[in-house]
Design an enzyme around this catalytic site. Structure first.
Site, short mmCIF file in Angstrom:
data_model
loop_
_atom_site.label_atom_id
_atom_site.label_comp_id
_atom_site.label_asym_id
_atom_site.label_seq_id
_atom_site.Cartn_x
_atom_site.Cartn_y
_atom_site.Cartn_z
N LYS A 67 49.64 8.32 -5.61
CA LYS A 67 49.47 7.48 -4.85
C LYS A 67 50.79 7.73 -3.98
CE LYS A 67 46.56 5.04 -8.02
NZ LYS A 67 46.58 3.90 -9.71
N TYR A 189 39.28 10.54 -2.49
CA TYR A 189 40.79 9.78 -3.60
C TYR A 189 40.21 10.09 -5.10
CZ TYR A 189 42.40 6.86 -6.78
OH TYR A 189 43.47 5.99 -7.71
N TYR A 241 53.35 0.07 -13.24
CA TYR A 241 52.46 -1.35 -13.81
C TYR A 241 52.79 -2.40 -13.99
CZ TYR A 241 49.36 2.96 -12.04
OH TYR A 241 49.28 4.12 -11.12
N VAL A 259 47.88 9.07 -15.18
CA VAL A 259 46.30 9.60 -17.15
C VAL A 259 46.41 10.55 -17.58
CG1 VAL A 259 45.33 7.32 -16.72
CG2 VAL A 259 44.27 9.71 -15.85
#
Length: 604
Positions: A67, A189, A241, A259
């Site tokens: 990202k 993406y 986050y 992840v």
């Protein structure tokens, strides 16, 4: 010698490997079959040096670590204003896949959550015949310093099971945040999340951000500084986050997790860190990645509050003592030993602050020394602040040096490291000046490699190196014409400006020569001891003494006076010629020593 940093990384890798909390990500079936014991740590400095331990070559998908790099590409393409109109820079406080959109506008809170990342991907345009994804992949590859690829199986699994992301994309389209058909955006993406990397790749990518967008391995500027500045700012507040507050408090570096088990952290101007370990905590971050980052930040003082200044090499210069001799005139035999073994004593001049980056450059230099180096002189005279991590690593480095038979010597007039070494098994030789430290190392080398050669405290005139070219008969004839003199400690034997007074042969004791400095201070030039001579160099300066000569201790000399030399020239010309030949040869040797030390003094 193993670097203390490598030893430290091995230690924390071994200890943190024992953590068994968390589970690998299983929402994407193709990612579920992963070894939870995989664990790698990689640290890359902004000058391209890499430390690695564990499973650093094991490949996995980049996932959300993609990202910030896509966001940076969008910023470089369109500029701040255009990107800010589509995605905000505010922490959401939500998990990575929450619907965190501004009421009314639908603008995502930031580019690190999935909604913002989808938006950033949509902003990348086809350019120069390259599709959006080719440009994204090319950017990632330039950051990593090698060509990266996509795991097609994981990409297809993402396509099949990524329903929430698909829903987010359509919601963004309804607000016209994504301006065109969202399907290609979703596919690109998922592809960017499926790019394969290893821990080394991520470490280099993080180091490129730390290095203001320039890859430290390839030298390629991948991203402009303004974009890097914005990316790191958003990573700081939003990269972790809903755990961002805890992260910035305990780790204190811009970061991003994925992840698949990857974690990157960036200390601007100093280092890029990457950790790989699949088991995740409740926030979707690697359990061991969090633990490793917290431990490194604490132990290595990497929190941005402590390490705020740009990390530069602390090494000002490095050379062996042949390039900077002490200035002491040795016997021919001793000089032969130093010529053969002087490279085995190294001087490392340090400057600036010894924070993590500066200390890393120092211990890397120490770890890379040749195996035959016997002495390392660390010159600390220009060092300002010394962090606790520097003291610990230097203590470890000293122990590692001792294990391979290398002694650490310090030039540390202010006692910066006195506390660090007060309880070691043997004292660390410490001096106020480089000349003193180099003289000590020279003496040790002569003692170690000279065999039966000793450093004499008392000699006969016939043993003086300056007279070694002469026959025994010539030396005896000269000795008969010499005066015997003694001087007490502190006595000034010769002063600047005095007429040539003869050649002085030191039989015992030590003297020091000095000259006026540019600001009027006295500059120490040489220390002379038994077997050495002084006074003759005045003959090259209009027969005037250019240095002050002072007894460091009680001194016994023989003097061949100016009058005695004139008498020899008149009564025994062949002897006078041999004398001048010997003194000229000795003077050349002395001048060579002076020139080499002067070159180092000028750099001082």
């Amino acid at each position: 010698m193993e670097s203390p940093i490598e030893s430290y990384l091995k230690t924390i890798h071994r200890e943190i490997s024992e953590l068994r909390d968390g589970k690998p990500y299983s929402t994407i079936p193709a990612m579920a079959n992963v070894d939870p014991d995989n664990f790698g740590i990689c640290l890359t400095t902004v000058d391209g040096y890499m430390y690695e331990v564990g499973d650093t070559r094991e490949e996995f998908t980049i996932q959300s670590i993609s990202k910030p790099f896509t966001y940076g590409l969008a910023l470089s393409d369109l500029g701040m204003e255009a990107v800010d109109a589509k995605v905000d820079v505010e922490p959401s406080g939500d998990t990575f896949n929450e619907i965190s959109l501004a009421p009314g506008s639908g603008r995502p809170s930031n580019a690190m959550i999935n909604a913002g990342a989808l938006t950033a991907t949509s902003l990348i345009r086809t350019r120069g015949g390259n599709t959006r994804f080719k440009r994204i992949l090319s950017t990632y590859s330039q950051f990593a310093g090698r060509q990266l690829g996509v795991d097609e199986e994981i990409f297809r699994s993402e396509l099949e099971h990524g329903h929430r992301n698909r829903a987010l994309a359509y919601l963004l389209r309804s607000f016209d945040i994504i301006e065109d058909d969202p399907t290609p955006v979703i596919e690109d993406y998922f592809r960017q999340c499926s790019v394969m990397v290893n821990c080394m790749d991520l470490s280099v990518m993080a180091a490129t951000l730390a290095n203001s967008g320039r890859n430290p391995l390839t030298g390629v500027e991948v991203m402009d500084l303004l974009a890097v500045e914005r990316v790191l700012s958003v990573m700081t507040t939003c990269g972790m986050y809903d755990d961002a507050g805890s992260w910035i408090s305990t780790v204190g570096m811009p970061a991003k997790s994925g992840v698949a088990g990857g974690t990157i952290a960036v200390l601007p101007g100093q280092v890029g860190l990457a950790i790989y370990s699949p088991p995740l905590d409740e926030h979707g971050s690697s359990v061991r990645g969090m633990a490793t980052s917290q431990r490194l930040s604490r132990d290595m003082e990497l929190h941005f509050v402590r390490a705020a200044r740009a990390g530069k090499s602390a090494i000002r210069a490095t050379y062996d003592i042949l390039a900077a001799p002490s200035g002491i005139r040795r016997t021919d035999e001793a000089m032969d030993v130093l010529r053969d073994h002087g490279h085995q004593a190294r001087v490392i001049e340090l400057n600036g602050d010894l924070l993590f980056a500066g200390t890393e450059s120092m211990v890397r230099e120490l770890s890379g020394l040749d195996d035959d180096v016997d002495f390392v002189i660390l010159d600390l005279r220009r060092v300002d602040e010394v962090a606790d991590v520097s003291l610990r690593l230097l203590g470890d480095a000293r122990e590692n040096l001792a294990e391979v038979g290398c002694d650490l010597v310090l030039i540390d007039g202010e006692g910066t490291l006195a506390e660090t070494f007060k309880d070691v098994d043997r004292p660390v030789p410490t001096f106020d000046t480089r000349t003193g430290a180099v003289e000590w190392c020279e003496n040790e080398l002569i003692t170690r490699y000279g065999g039966d050669l000793l450093l004499p405290s008392k000699v006969e005139v016939s043993q003086c190196p300056a007279l070694s070219p002469l026959s025994d008969e010539d030396v005896a004839a000269l000795t008969l014409r010499m005066e015997d003199r003694s001087y007490e400690k502190g006595h000034v034997v010769r002063r600047v400006g005095q007429a040539f007074g003869g050649v002085y042969f030191i039989l015992s004791g030590k003297i020091v020569t000095s000259a006026p400095g540019p600001s009027g201070e006295r500059l120490k030039l040489t220390t002379l001891s038994a077997g050495m001579t002084f006074g003759e160099l005045a003959l090259g300066s209009d027969d005037r003494q250019e240095t002050t000569v002072k007894a460091l201790e009680d001194v016994h000399v023989k003097v061949l006076t100016a009058q005695a030399i004139r008498t020899i020239e008149k009564e025994d010309p062949p002897l006078a010629v041999e004398l001048w030949k010997a003194l000229t040869r000795d003077a050349y040797t002395r001048v060579d020593l002076y020139l080499r030390e002067t070159a180092v003094r000028i750099r001082d």
